[in-house]
Write a protein that holds these residues in place. Structure first.
Motif, PDB file in Angstrom:
ATOM      1  N   TYR A   1      27.819  13.773  26.766  1.00  0.00           N
ATOM      2  CA  TYR A   1      26.694  13.633  27.675  1.00  0.00           C
ATOM      3  C   TYR A   1      26.140  15.020  27.974  1.00  0.00           C
ATOM      4  O   TYR A   1      26.760  16.043  27.685  1.00  0.00           O
ATOM      5  N   ARG A   2      24.953  15.042  28.541  1.00  0.00           N
ATOM      6  CA  ARG A   2      24.317  16.302  28.923  1.00  0.00           C
ATOM      7  C   ARG A   2      23.648  16.112  30.271  1.00  0.00           C
ATOM      8  O   ARG A   2      23.013  15.087  30.522  1.00  0.00           O
ATOM      9  N   SER A   3      23.806  17.113  31.124  1.00  0.00           N
ATOM     10  CA  SER A   3      23.212  17.059  32.458  1.00  0.00           C
ATOM     11  C   SER A   3      22.728  18.450  32.827  1.00  0.00           C
ATOM     12  O   SER A   3      23.442  19.445  32.620  1.00  0.00           O
ATOM     13  N   LEU A   4      21.516  18.517  33.365  1.00  0.00           N
ATOM     14  CA  LEU A   4      20.964  19.780  33.843  1.00  0.00           C
ATOM     15  C   LEU A   4      21.298  20.044  35.297  1.00  0.00           C
ATOM     16  O   LEU A   4      21.019  21.137  35.805  1.00  0.00           O
TER      17      LEU A   4
ATOM     18  N   LYS B   1      28.824  19.246  40.571  1.00  0.00           N
ATOM     19  CA  LYS B   1      29.565  18.963  41.814  1.00  0.00           C
ATOM     20  C   LYS B   1      29.402  17.511  42.252  1.00  0.00           C
ATOM     21  O   LYS B   1      30.225  17.005  43.014  1.00  0.00           O
ATOM     22  N   ASN B   2      28.341  16.835  41.790  1.00  0.00           N
ATOM     23  CA  ASN B   2      28.119  15.429  42.160  1.00  0.00           C
ATOM     24  C   ASN B   2      28.731  14.449  41.167  1.00  0.00           C
ATOM     25  O   ASN B   2      28.502  13.247  41.288  1.00  0.00           O
TER      26      ASN B   2
ATOM     27  N   CYS C   1      30.805   6.809  38.551  1.00  0.00           N
ATOM     28  CA  CYS C   1      30.347   6.378  39.866  1.00  0.00           C
ATOM     29  C   CYS C   1      29.507   7.433  40.574  1.00  0.00           C
ATOM     30  O   CYS C   1      29.471   7.475  41.820  1.00  0.00           O
ATOM     31  N   SER C   2      28.886   8.317  39.822  1.00  0.00           N
ATOM     32  CA  SER C   2      28.029   9.312  40.464  1.00  0.00           C
ATOM     33  C   SER C   2      26.839   8.630  41.123  1.00  0.00           C
ATOM     34  O   SER C   2      26.325   7.621  40.631  1.00  0.00           O
ATOM     35  N   VAL C   3      26.407   9.197  42.240  1.00  0.00           N
ATOM     36  CA  VAL C   3      25.297   8.620  42.992  1.00  0.00           C
ATOM     37  C   VAL C   3      24.008   8.832  42.207  1.00  0.00           C
ATOM     38  O   VAL C   3      23.670   9.956  41.828  1.00  0.00           O
TER      39      VAL C   3
END
Length: 561
Positions: free
Chosen positions: A13-16, A20-21, A279-281
């Motif tokens: 996966y990739r996230s910018l 911390k969340n 379960c990230s918001v």
């Protein structure tokens, strides 16, 4: 148990956003023999049909589960926990280990000791079997790092595989270039490593993108076991997040897939199943729209910045009065020097009206090279490349003679006893014409008075050196037109082979500079003079045409005798 040995995939996966969340929920449940294989329990019923047999089996299984769970807490066989990114949850082994202050030596262990004391005051840890190892812990997943590469049962890990499991990655871009100094000089203790050690190999020879790791574990020790054994700890899944925002989850989230199974290695051979859920918001639609607008604005600003740096198009030709010169060179080899362990320090000296285009660093140092006998000389092969991009800007006070840049060379040696010696000095004037050149320049070195400097050079190292490295040509501090070097004692040393590939780009620049006579002061004046000559030629052509028409007209008139 063949179903439990299935290969699990890795989720990429990739996230910018900051990690911390990032939240993961784990559900662990112990599987009994009756619940996992119910057909073996009720396969002997023969006087009922399939539907009735299924109902009877379900009722019997439910009654059996009630009997097994009598007298036990409701969560004895299952546990569910939420794990945030780099959240530390202690195991029972760590509670006893770090609970004793005598086992805490470093700041991290003392921090764990304080957290465990707070947990004890609150009544103990909230988790039972599930716990975690974060990036600052010393845990290494041996099964993941040393996984086999082939299907052969006799595969043995190689020497490189064993050492790569404990190698220390370093960050890219943290090294400070110490060559970017005033004058372009490097101290004698600068970056030359003659004899590598295991520490230098593991700290400097592996380049990798830095990442952080987190392992979610399970303590699957049998119930009632008094002795705590680290072998009862099993890895449920691992998470890695690198500096580029890539997220690696092994095994991947279950989603619609069935739960993962794990079997203990003790005598009971118990089977557990677990699921992994992300379960990230999630952001609301308003937040997503706001973030989309922010990214668009950021990308637009970045595009405008790049456009301002590059311009509307590539510059095909320099402006009039500007000479662009690219120098691609190579320090090929050195031979004929007294000692081994040679390296060359070089720097480019720019006269007036010359300047670098982009990189202000005009110096460099080669690697340390040992010599070998070739013919009658000991030769050190460097094959060290370098490149410079320069611009010559003409002004109103220029003359017809161009002072070309000079490449200064300083050959030095460093042996295994850390004895340092200056072996020779030389300089090369950059060729004024474009093309490829291979030059071999002889070097010399200064010597002192008497035999003392030479004895010190032989036994303990050190030798007379030039304080000003531009002294081989004309020192930069010399103001006189004539410089006397009489009484300066020198000795010839070896030679250095250097290659140049010179490329020049200009607008009618070199032809005008090559002329001996000086007609105009600048290129713009030269262009103006050429326009005047063109106008004069046009006037002469018009005069010749008018004269021819007049002669043609006279031929038709009667002659007077």
């Amino acid at each position: 148990m063949a179903d439990f040995l299935e290969d699990v995939g890795v989720g990429y996966y990739r996230s910018l956003d900051p990690p911390k969340n990032f939240v993961v929920k784990v559900n662990l449940r112990r599987v009994t023999a009756a619940s996992y294989l119910p057909e073996f329990k009720f396969g002997s019923q023969q006087n009922v049909n399939d539907q009735e047999g299924a109902e009877v089996a379900g009722e019997a299984l439910e009654m059996q589960g009630l009997r097994q769970n009598q007298g036990k807490p409701p969560d004895q066989d299952s546990e569910e926990s939420m794990f945030y990114w780099q959240q530390k949850m202690f195991s029972q082994r760590e509670m006893e280990l770090y609970g004793d202050l005598t086992n805490c030596f470093g700041p991290l262990e003392q921090k764990y000791h304080a957290e465990i004391l707070k947990l004890r005051k609150k009544g103990g840890r909230p988790n039972r079997r599930l716990f975690s190892y974060v990036d600052c812990d010393s845990y290494v997943n041996v099964d993941e790092e040393s996984r086999p590469l082939t299907t052969s049962p006799t595969e043995v890990p190689s020497y490189l595989t064993k050492n790569m499991t404990t190698v220390r990655r370093r960050n890219i871009g943290t090294r400070v270039d110490r060559r970017n100094r005033p004058g372009g000089f490097i101290t004698r203790t600068d970056p030359i490593v003659v004899h590598e050690t295991e520490t230098s190999k593991t700290t400097a020879h592996v380049v990798n993108i830095p990442y952080k790791t987190m392992h979610v574990m399970a303590d699957l020790a049998p119930e009632g076991k008094a002795e705590i054994d680290q072998n009862d700890e099993y890895v449920l899944f691992s998470i890695k997040i690198d500096a580029n925002g890539q997220i690696f989850v092994k095994p991947d989230f279950n989603g619609e897939k069935p739960p993962y199974h794990i079997e203990t290695q003790n005598d009971l051979r118990e089977v557990y199943e677990y699921t992994i859920e992300h379960c990230s918001v999630q952001m609301t639609s308003d937040q997503q729209e706001q973030e989309f607008k922010s990214f668009n604005e950021l990308y637009n600003r970045h595009a405008l910045y790049l456009a301002s740096q590059v311009g509307s198009g590539f510059e095909t030709m320099p402006e009039p009065g500007v000479l662009r010169m690219n120098i691609l060179g190579e320090i090929v080899s050195a031979k004929g020097f007294d000692y081994d362990g040679l390296y060359v320090h070089f720097f480019l000296d720019l006269p007036e009206k010359w300047r670098p285009t982009d990189d202000p660093v005009l110096s460099g140092v080669t690697q340390t090279c040992m010599t070998k006998l070739e013919g009658e000389d000991y030769v050190a092969h460097f094959s060290f490349p370098f490149d410079f991009s320069l611009i010559y800007q003409e002004d109103d006070d220029c003359d017809d003679f161009i002072h070309w840049p000079t490449l200064f060379l300083e050959v030095l040696s460093l042996d295994s006893w850390e004895r340092f010696r200056a072996e020779g000095y030389a300089y090369i004037t950059i060729p004024s014409k474009a093309g490829s050149y291979s030059m071999e320049v002889n070097t010399w070195r200064p010597i002192g008075n008497g035999t003392g400097p030479e004895m010190r050079r032989f036994f303990i190292g050190g030798s007379p050196e030039l304080e000003d490295p531009t002294y081989p040509q004309k020192p930069a501090i010399a103001d006189d037109k004539v410089l006397s070097k009489y009484f300066f004692r020198t000795a010839g040393s070896g030679s250095v082979n250097v290659k140049f590939h010179v490329m020049q780009q200009c607008q009618s620049f070199m032809d005008s500079k090559a002329k001996k006579t000086r007609r105009t002061r600048t290129i713009l004046d030269r262009l103006g003079g050429m326009n005047a000559l063109d106008s004069l030629a046009q006037v002469m052509d018009a005069f010749q045409r008018a004269k021819k028409r007049m002669l043609d007209a006279r031929e038709g008139l009667p002659s007077v005798k």
